[in-house]
Design a protein around this motif. Structure first.
Motif, short mmCIF file in Angstrom:
data_model
loop_
_atom_site.label_atom_id
_atom_site.label_comp_id
_atom_site.label_asym_id
_atom_site.label_seq_id
_atom_site.Cartn_x
_atom_site.Cartn_y
_atom_site.Cartn_z
N ARG A 157 0.85 -1.33 -0.19
CA ARG A 157 -0.18 0.15 -0.21
C ARG A 157 1.12 0.71 0.30
NH1 ARG A 157 -5.05 -0.96 0.52
NH2 ARG A 157 -5.87 -3.23 1.10
N GLY A 158 1.53 1.47 0.31
CA GLY A 158 3.07 2.78 0.50
C GLY A 158 4.09 2.10 -0.57
N GLY B 60 4.83 5.92 -0.76
CA GLY B 60 5.36 6.27 0.61
C GLY B 60 4.42 5.12 1.83
N GLY B 61 5.17 4.68 2.76
CA GLY B 61 4.55 4.02 3.52
C GLY B 61 4.67 5.20 4.86
N LYS B 62 4.00 3.51 5.71
CA LYS B 62 3.98 4.19 7.34
C LYS B 62 4.76 3.07 8.27
CE LYS B 62 -0.61 7.25 7.32
NZ LYS B 62 -1.62 7.05 7.88
N ARG B 63 5.36 3.14 9.31
CA ARG B 63 6.20 2.40 9.90
C ARG B 63 5.15 1.32 10.81
NH1 ARG B 63 9.71 5.57 11.03
NH2 ARG B 63 10.94 4.80 10.16
N SER B 64 3.97 1.43 11.04
CA SER B 64 3.19 0.42 12.22
C SER B 64 2.76 -0.14 11.01
CB SER B 64 2.16 1.22 12.76
OG SER B 64 1.18 1.91 11.49
N PRO B 65 1.86 -0.21 9.88
CA PRO B 65 1.62 -0.86 9.50
C PRO B 65 3.03 -2.26 8.43
CG PRO B 65 0.79 0.89 8.13
CD PRO B 65 1.47 1.34 9.21
N LEU B 66 4.08 -1.16 8.09
CA LEU B 66 5.71 -2.30 8.22
C LEU B 66 5.87 -3.25 9.23
CD1 LEU B 66 7.17 0.36 6.07
CD2 LEU B 66 6.00 -1.20 4.92
N LEU B 67 5.61 -2.50 10.50
CA LEU B 67 5.96 -3.70 11.73
C LEU B 67 4.72 -4.82 11.87
CD1 LEU B 67 6.91 -0.64 13.99
CD2 LEU B 67 8.44 -2.31 12.80
N ARG C 117 12.91 1.06 8.23
CA ARG C 117 13.89 2.38 8.58
C ARG C 117 13.87 3.92 7.48
NH1 ARG C 117 17.73 -1.83 8.31
NH2 ARG C 117 18.81 -0.57 6.40
N THR C 118 13.14 3.80 6.11
CA THR C 118 13.06 4.33 5.49
C THR C 118 12.14 4.73 4.89
OG1 THR C 118 13.31 3.56 3.09
CG2 THR C 118 15.99 3.92 4.41
N LEU C 119 11.56 4.38 5.20
CA LEU C 119 9.42 4.37 4.60
C LEU C 119 9.71 4.89 3.13
CD1 LEU C 119 7.97 6.15 8.05
CD2 LEU C 119 8.23 3.33 7.24
N ALA C 120 11.39 4.66 2.28
CA ALA C 120 10.99 5.43 1.23
C ALA C 120 9.98 4.40 -0.06
CB ALA C 120 11.96 5.71 0.17
N PRO C 121 9.39 4.73 -1.25
CA PRO C 121 8.62 3.96 -1.83
C PRO C 121 9.56 3.06 -2.43
CG PRO C 121 7.65 6.50 -1.99
CD PRO C 121 8.82 6.08 -1.64
N PRO C 122 11.06 3.65 -3.62
CA PRO C 122 11.50 2.36 -4.10
C PRO C 122 12.04 1.42 -2.83
CG PRO C 122 12.44 4.26 -4.57
CD PRO C 122 11.14 5.20 -3.07
#
Length: 289
Positions: free
Chosen positions: A176-177, A181-188, A234-239
């Motif tokens: 979704r990011g 770009g994403g948010k940290r909580s969904p990634l965790l 760490r980065t939350l960057a789209p790539p």
């Protein structure tokens, strides 16, 4: 070919092979009891079903892609929408037709996959909970399609189809990011779901079979999915998020190899594992996400 995402289709083949391998642990039949043509039909079926699903994904996303990803085949004008619809329908038909030769149960599962793909492509993917769940169910049903090669095993192992549901739900949550770009909580949260998946595979497969090869493959699988994900956290960057999604999809081959190795089918395990370099090679030419 770009519409069909061939690198992803290769991972779908590993799904059905894993399902068939799991089934052999619960029936008296052996893989040799099914003629080679049955295995070929199983692979063709999942190729058609997965290919049709991703083609219709681009059909329904044509307007959005015109803004976010104008380089894709449909918004760029290289493929008319009506041609993409015919391609997706033909692939779905191929998947259902080849499944019908395997039996009524396989056909029913194939039709269920078609309906779930369309549900995801048209509606579910726009919802935070329904999207990951529907995409996960597509993969779970794909595992069941493989199990249906030995239909007598379905009552004993159908719940294991929940494992790819959890896994793909995690990958879909990450995805979704991948544009903004994403948010940290969904990634965790996805990292937590990855851990649950690894634990379930270890318990129901690798540890029960006590095969060292299965455990090694499972460790490689964990490394492949966690390395890019931790960087994305760490980065939350789209790539970096796109890379995490890419390897989350491709790593399915290692997850499925762990299942096959746990069943003690070494020849099939080598075949499934050999799909990984093929998928990587295709991913360099065709988009995965």
């Amino acid at each position: 070919m770009q519409l069909m995402r061939p690198a992803n289709i290769v991972t779908a083949i590993s799904d059905v092979m894993a399902g068939a391998a799991i089934a052999t642990l619960h029936v008296a039949d052996s893989p040799g009891d099914r003629p080679l043509i049955y295995w070929v039909l199983l692979a063709l079926s999942t190729m058609g079903l997965y290919g049709g699903g991703v083609v219709f994904n681009d059909v329904f996303d044509a307007r959005l892609d015109a803004v976010e990803r104008p380089e894709r085949p449909i918004p760029s004008g290289r493929v008319p929408v009506r041609h993409a619809v015919w391609l997706g329908a033909a692939l779905f038909a191929l998947g259902a037709l080849t499944a019908s030769f395997l039996g009524g149960t396989s056909l029913f599962i194939a039709i269920s996959i078609v309906l779930m793909c369309l549900l995801y492509d048209k509606w579910a993917k726009h919802h935070a909970v329904a999207g990951p769940l529907a995409m996960g169910l597509c993969r779970g049903l794909n595992l069941l399609l493989g199990i249906s090669l030995f239909p007598a095993a379905l009552p004993a192992v159908w719940l294991l189809a929940g494992i790819p549901v959890i896994y793909i739900a995690a990958v879909t949550t990450i995805s979704r990011g991948e544009v903004h770009g994403g948010k940290r909580s969904p990634l965790l949260f996805s990292a937590l779901l990855y851990g649950v998946v690894i634990g379930l595979i270890a318990y129901h497969g690798a540890l029960k079979s006590e095969t060292w090869f299965s455990m090694i493959v499972l460790l490689v699988f964990a490394t492949i999915i966690y390395s890019p994900l931790l960087k994305a956290v760490r980065t939350l960057a789209p790539p970096d998020i796109r890379k995490s999604v890419k390897y989350g999809v491709l790593a399915l081959i290692f997850m499925n190899t762990a299942w096959v190795a746990a069943a003690g089918l070494w020849g099939l395990a080598v075949f499934v594992l050999s799909l990984f370099p093929i998928s990587i090679w295709l991913s360099k030419m065709f988009s995965v996400t």
